[in-house]
Design an enzyme around this catalytic site. Structure first.
Site, PDB file in Angstrom:
ATOM      1  N   ASN A 129      -8.819   4.397   3.426  1.00 32.39           N
ATOM      2  CA  ASN A 129      -8.216   4.080   4.540  1.00 32.39           C
ATOM      3  C   ASN A 129      -8.380   4.990   5.744  1.00 32.39           C
ATOM      4  O   ASN A 129      -8.612   4.490   7.003  1.00 32.39           O
ATOM      5  CB  ASN A 129      -6.468   4.060   4.274  1.00 32.39           C
ATOM      6  CG  ASN A 129      -5.701   3.515   5.202  1.00 32.39           C
ATOM      7  OD1 ASN A 129      -5.888   2.585   5.745  1.00 32.39           O
ATOM      8  ND2 ASN A 129      -4.391   3.941   5.472  1.00 32.39           N
ATOM      9  N   GLY A 134       2.102   5.790   9.350  1.00 33.94           N
ATOM     10  CA  GLY A 134       3.535   6.221   9.146  1.00 33.94           C
ATOM     11  C   GLY A 134       4.506   4.815   9.548  1.00 33.94           C
ATOM     12  O   GLY A 134       5.605   4.590   8.897  1.00 33.94           O
ATOM     13  N   ASN A 135       3.844   4.025  10.424  1.00 31.98           N
ATOM     14  CA  ASN A 135       4.814   2.793  10.805  1.00 31.98           C
ATOM     15  C   ASN A 135       4.474   1.751   9.661  1.00 31.98           C
ATOM     16  O   ASN A 135       4.973   0.547   9.688  1.00 31.98           O
ATOM     17  CB  ASN A 135       4.120   2.157  11.961  1.00 31.98           C
ATOM     18  CG  ASN A 135       4.873   2.737  13.153  1.00 31.98           C
ATOM     19  OD1 ASN A 135       4.519   3.149  14.146  1.00 31.98           O
ATOM     20  ND2 ASN A 135       6.243   2.443  13.116  1.00 31.98           N
ATOM     21  N   SER A 136       3.620   2.001   8.555  1.00 29.15           N
ATOM     22  CA  SER A 136       3.479   1.216   7.522  1.00 29.15           C
ATOM     23  C   SER A 136       4.729   0.917   6.876  1.00 29.15           C
ATOM     24  O   SER A 136       5.420   1.750   6.552  1.00 29.15           O
ATOM     25  CB  SER A 136       2.463   1.830   6.585  1.00 29.15           C
ATOM     26  OG  SER A 136       1.187   1.625   6.909  1.00 29.15           O
ATOM     27  N   PHE A 150       2.131  -3.540   8.660  1.00 31.33           N
ATOM     28  CA  PHE A 150       1.172  -2.718   7.788  1.00 31.33           C
ATOM     29  C   PHE A 150      -0.108  -2.227   8.478  1.00 31.33           C
ATOM     30  O   PHE A 150      -0.711  -1.476   7.672  1.00 31.33           O
ATOM     31  CB  PHE A 150       1.183  -3.670   6.646  1.00 31.33           C
ATOM     32  CG  PHE A 150       0.046  -4.897   6.841  1.00 31.33           C
ATOM     33  CD1 PHE A 150       0.603  -6.094   7.172  1.00 31.33           C
ATOM     34  CD2 PHE A 150      -1.181  -4.593   6.512  1.00 31.33           C
ATOM     35  CE1 PHE A 150      -0.184  -7.232   7.073  1.00 31.33           C
ATOM     36  CE2 PHE A 150      -1.975  -5.952   6.553  1.00 31.33           C
ATOM     37  CZ  PHE A 150      -1.399  -6.858   6.838  1.00 31.33           C
ATOM     38  N   ASP A 151      -0.500  -2.548   9.578  1.00 29.83           N
ATOM     39  CA  ASP A 151      -1.759  -2.049  10.072  1.00 29.83           C
ATOM     40  C   ASP A 151      -1.817  -2.234  11.611  1.00 29.83           C
ATOM     41  O   ASP A 151      -1.140  -2.892  12.223  1.00 29.83           O
ATOM     42  CB  ASP A 151      -2.865  -2.860   9.345  1.00 29.83           C
ATOM     43  CG  ASP A 151      -4.233  -1.958   9.068  1.00 29.83           C
ATOM     44  OD1 ASP A 151      -3.926  -0.665   9.352  1.00 29.83           O
ATOM     45  OD2 ASP A 151      -5.231  -2.700   8.545  1.00 29.83           O
ATOM     46  N   HIS A 204       0.866  -1.186   0.015  1.00 34.07           N
ATOM     47  CA  HIS A 204       0.069   0.105   0.007  1.00 34.07           C
ATOM     48  C   HIS A 204       0.695   1.279   0.058  1.00 34.07           C
ATOM     49  O   HIS A 204       0.359   2.267  -0.331  1.00 34.07           O
ATOM     50  CB  HIS A 204      -1.138  -0.022   1.005  1.00 34.07           C
ATOM     51  CG  HIS A 204      -0.839   0.348   2.507  1.00 34.07           C
ATOM     52  ND1 HIS A 204      -0.272  -0.771   3.442  1.00 34.07           N
ATOM     53  CD2 HIS A 204      -0.614   1.523   3.108  1.00 34.07           C
ATOM     54  CE1 HIS A 204       0.114   0.204   4.712  1.00 34.07           C
ATOM     55  NE2 HIS A 204       0.005   1.397   4.435  1.00 34.07           N
ATOM     56  N   ASN A 212      -9.494  -4.482   5.744  1.00 34.32           N
ATOM     57  CA  ASN A 212      -8.482  -3.266   6.328  1.00 34.32           C
ATOM     58  C   ASN A 212      -8.721  -3.121   7.688  1.00 34.32           C
ATOM     59  O   ASN A 212      -9.772  -2.810   8.288  1.00 34.32           O
ATOM     60  CB  ASN A 212      -8.681  -1.963   5.333  1.00 34.32           C
ATOM     61  CG  ASN A 212      -7.362  -0.966   5.534  1.00 34.32           C
ATOM     62  OD1 ASN A 212      -6.589  -1.371   6.134  1.00 34.32           O
ATOM     63  ND2 ASN A 212      -7.718   0.159   4.941  1.00 34.32           N
ATOM     64  N   TRP A 213      -7.792  -2.612   8.665  1.00 33.40           N
ATOM     65  CA  TRP A 213      -8.013  -2.519   9.975  1.00 33.40           C
ATOM     66  C   TRP A 213      -8.416  -3.626  10.881  1.00 33.40           C
ATOM     67  O   TRP A 213      -9.186  -3.321  11.736  1.00 33.40           O
ATOM     68  CB  TRP A 213      -8.510  -1.100  10.161  1.00 33.40           C
ATOM     69  CG  TRP A 213      -8.288   0.208   9.755  1.00 33.40           C
ATOM     70  CD1 TRP A 213      -8.671   0.638   8.517  1.00 33.40           C
ATOM     71  CD2 TRP A 213      -7.028   0.879   9.949  1.00 33.40           C
ATOM     72  NE1 TRP A 213      -8.046   1.799   8.244  1.00 33.40           N
ATOM     73  CE2 TRP A 213      -7.033   1.861   9.237  1.00 33.40           C
ATOM     74  CE3 TRP A 213      -6.103   0.701  11.164  1.00 33.40           C
ATOM     75  CZ2 TRP A 213      -6.112   2.802   9.194  1.00 33.40           C
ATOM     76  CZ3 TRP A 213      -5.178   1.903  11.228  1.00 33.40           C
ATOM     77  CH2 TRP A 213      -5.230   2.800  10.069  1.00 33.40           C
ATOM     78  N   ASP A 221       0.811  -7.730   2.219  1.00 35.05           N
ATOM     79  CA  ASP A 221       1.270  -6.413   1.990  1.00 35.05           C
ATOM     80  C   ASP A 221       2.796  -5.928   1.884  1.00 35.05           C
ATOM     81  O   ASP A 221       3.119  -5.178   2.593  1.00 35.05           O
ATOM     82  CB  ASP A 221       0.613  -5.475   3.262  1.00 35.05           C
ATOM     83  CG  ASP A 221       0.135  -4.071   2.559  1.00 35.05           C
ATOM     84  OD1 ASP A 221       0.836  -3.521   1.754  1.00 35.05           O
ATOM     85  OD2 ASP A 221      -0.381  -3.474   3.535  1.00 35.05           O
TER      86      ASP A 221
END
Ligand code: ASP
Length: 679
Positions: free
Chosen positions: A294, A611-613, A629-630, A52, A179-180, A188
């Site tokens: 997102n 941002g940690n993705s 990723f999430d 992503h 997602n989430w 990902d």
């Protein structure tokens, strides 16, 4: 960091091996790419991040004829790697404490507004000074509401090429449904390679560039991760707000997130209707839909989490305890006696315009409402011009740009109906200037209001827009075109919002800093600064959780679970190649006997945020075991307070990545590079 405690949890590196201010170390392999995190994973500049995070670049490289987003991409040789538009890698080189310099400048400020302006100015100077060094990008980050300021010196690599992207049906498996959420089966990941000039210095794309040689790269772990293992998540978390008052959180819970959720849901529906029309439309809107969806689901998670976690209640209890602590000691009462009330007063002021600020942000976004934004910019620019003055070429082109009217009737008009309807109904402190052009006191349907506005305005014609620009301030003031009337109001709102924000920032620098100092003293050892897009480490363990009473989630998902979700319809449409490889996966070297399958994703209890993705997840030896990723739905509201029971970050297991590269969409050279780097 308490190293002994970390060793007791399974850390096998010395502190210097992990991070050394001059020599770097494992942590220095974590880099930034776009708004995401990533890491070097070979000595040859190979960078791995999330699918992503590379989505926009792969989207931009795709056409209906050669649809890399849909089909995936493998560069079989270096020569086949594709320059990736917009991807820039930032490598931290040095971190300098500039607190004394910033504080010395700030001491001269005489008002909150001046405090913000002086701070911005000194930061600009520090950045400019730092950027005199070749190939350097600098930025200053504030910690603890300005208690400390750090200057980051970073190398900027702009020749970044796409190496490997799985098909979207793998990289985004589960789509917005999953997602989430947990359980998760999303692959990902995407690989890029950073290039530089032969002497190692950064250089824009060039045929003679060679792979960049990082100071440190992560090795791939030989064994995978298991439940309870120590893992460290390295990366660049964007923003948390842990020390907000109960009032500020209540405002987000009651107004900001519900409204954001509602508006984004309706806007996304418009974009999706357009994207369904064909492949070209799909590609044109894929990135916008994905990023809006997102944040939309994030807002849903906030609405859910803030109420389920009773965050406001907890804050209120904390504030009462804080007051009692302050009052329990005479010197504390002198030092911290007023600060909480001052903070609450600022939050009270800010909440007056929460709705207006949110809706304006959307209505003036060039991505969401390009025509309206263009007209407001035009009115703003023209109002600064004298009629006779020579025309600025760039401005003249901008006002006539056909992109302003892109997909107008199918996309922009319905979005304007949504947003202008909001703007005309906001009242009291939230009332927006210029709304008279929208017949605010009638009960007319928004379709009719927008219809009339568009019929009466001349500004859909490029020539009319140019004439208005040419006419300058006099033409703007004299115009009774309803769209000009509206845009004049919105331009004034935008300017006022800017000023309000600058003033508020200055006030928060003062009050907020004293509040944080008091918090630090009151909370003691467990206190740490909010995320601010700088390099951080989150120490965690692989761990499941209980989302609801009577339900417990295990920390690993597997290919069997992925296949069970497969329905053949998006977003659960596993490619044939994956299903074929899955049939033979028992013999794969990435098969985990304990799990009885090839793992796909895992959970850990890290403290992470947007941002940690793409963050590398490493084991106690500093070896790569996964990519963050999430987070899970129940933990999204952790931005306002991490919670041991519910805060979980979601990672793709590196063994799934390797299995994909070996058995699903084979890339032998890439596999060899990754595993070779482990030797
Ligand atoms: N999915 C998030 C991101 O895009 C990561 C997170 O918020 O946990 O950055």
């Amino acid at each position: 960091m308490n190293w002994a405690a970390l060793e007791a949890r399974g850390m096998q590196l010395t502190r210097d091996e992990f991070w050394h201010p001059e020599r770097g170390g494992v942590l220095s392999a974590a880099v930034q790419i776009g708004g995401c995190s990533a890491s070097f994973c070979s000595p040859e500049g190979l960078v791995v991040t999330n699918h992503h995070c590379g989505f926009g670049a792969v989207n931009a490289l795709s056409t209906p004829q050669r649809n890399l987003l849909r089909d995936g991409f493998v560069a079989r040789t270096r020569a086949e790697e594709l320059p990736a538009p917009g991807m820039v890698v930032f490598v931290v080189r040095r971190i300098e404490d500039v607190t004394a310099k910033v504080h010395a400048a700030q001491a001269k400020a005489k008002s909150p507004l001046e405090l913000t302006q002086i701070t911005d100015q000194v930061i600009r100077e520090l950045v400019a000074e730092g950027e005199k060094a070749p190939d350097t990008t600098c930025s200053v980050a504030a910690f603890l509401e300005g208690k400390e300021y750090h200057l980051y010196h970073r190398t900027r690599l702009t020749d970044v090429r796409l190496v490997y992207a799985p098909p979207r049906a793998v990289g985004e498996y589960g789509g917005e449904v999953d997602n989430w959420e947990w359980p998760r089966h999303t692959g990902d990941f995407t690989f890029f390679r950073a290039y530089a000039a032969p002497d190692g210095s950064p250089r824009a794309h060039h045929a003679e560039n060679v792979p960049f040689r990082p100071q440190h790269h992560l090795r791939v772990a030989a064994e995978g991760v298991r439940e309870n293992d120590l893992v460290l998540i390295l990366g660049y978390p964007g923003r948390t707000e842990r020390y907000l008052s109960s009032l500020a959180v209540a405002d987000r819970e009651a107004i900001y997130y519900p409204k954001r959720l509602d508006l984004l849901t309706r806007i996304i529906a418009v974009l999706e209707a357009q994207a369904k029309k064909g492949d070209a439309e799909q590609l044109a809107y894929a990135s916008a839909i994905k990023s809006l969806a997102n944040v939309q689901k994030n807002a849903a998670g906030m609405v859910f989490g803030l109420s389920h976690n009773a965050t406001v209640e907890r804050k209120r209890r904390e504030e009462a305890a804080f007051r009692a602590w302050v009052e329990g000691d005479a010197t504390r009462a002198v030092r911290h006696g007023k600060v909480l009330d001052e903070l609450l007063a600022l939050d009270e002021l800010e909440r007056k315009t929460t709705s207006k600020d949110l809706v304006l942000g959307l209505a003036l976004s060039p991505r969401i409402a390009p025509f309206l934004r263009g007209i407001v910019d035009l009115v703003d620019t023209a109002a600064r011009r004298d009629a006779g003055a020579e025309l600025d070429e760039r401005q003249a082109r901008a006002v006539q740009d056909p992109a302003l009217l892109a997909d107008f009737d199918a996309v922009q008009r319905p979005i304007l109906e949504i947003l202008l309807d909001e703007l005309r109904t906001l009242d009291g402190d939230d009332a927006v200037r210029g709304r008279d052009a929208l017949a605010p006191r009638t009960r007319e349907a928004s379709t009719a209001v927008v219809q009339r506005l568009l019929e009466q305005t001349k500004l859909r014609e490029p020539a009319a827009r140019l004439a208005l620009l040419r006419g300058g301030k006099a033409a703007i003031d004299a115009s009774d075109d309803p769209l000009v009337v509206l845009a004049r109001g919105l331009a004034a709102e935008r300017a006022e919002l800017g000023l309000r924000m600058e003033t508020m920032e200055g006030r928060r620098l003062d009050v907020g800093r004293r509040w944080i100092a008091a918090q630090e003293e009151w909370r003691g050892a467990s206190f740490y600064p909010d995320a601010n897009s700088t390099l951080r480490v989150s120490i965690a363990n692989v761990k499941g959780y209980a989302p609801r009473d009577g339900v417990r989630y295990t920390p690993h998902t597997t290919v069997a679970g992925l296949l069970r979700k497969h329905s053949g319809n998006e977003p659960f449409d596993a490619p044939q190649a994956l299903r074929d490889a899955a049939a033979a996966r028992r013999t794969s070297r990435f098969f985990d006997a304990r799990l009885g399958d090839v793992p796909v994703c895992f959970l850990a209890d890290g403290d992470t945020t947007g941002g940690n993705s793409g963050s590398p997840v490493v084991n106690g030896k500093g070896e790569l075991v996964g990519l963050n990723f999430d987070r899970v739905f129940e933990g999204v509201a952790g931005d306002y307070g991490w919670n041991a029971e519910r805060s979980r970050n979601v990672c793709v297991d590196l063994r799934y990545v390797l299995w994909h590269i070996e058995s699903v969409m084979p890339a032998p050279a890439l596999l060899e590079e990754l595993l070779g780097a482990a030797r």
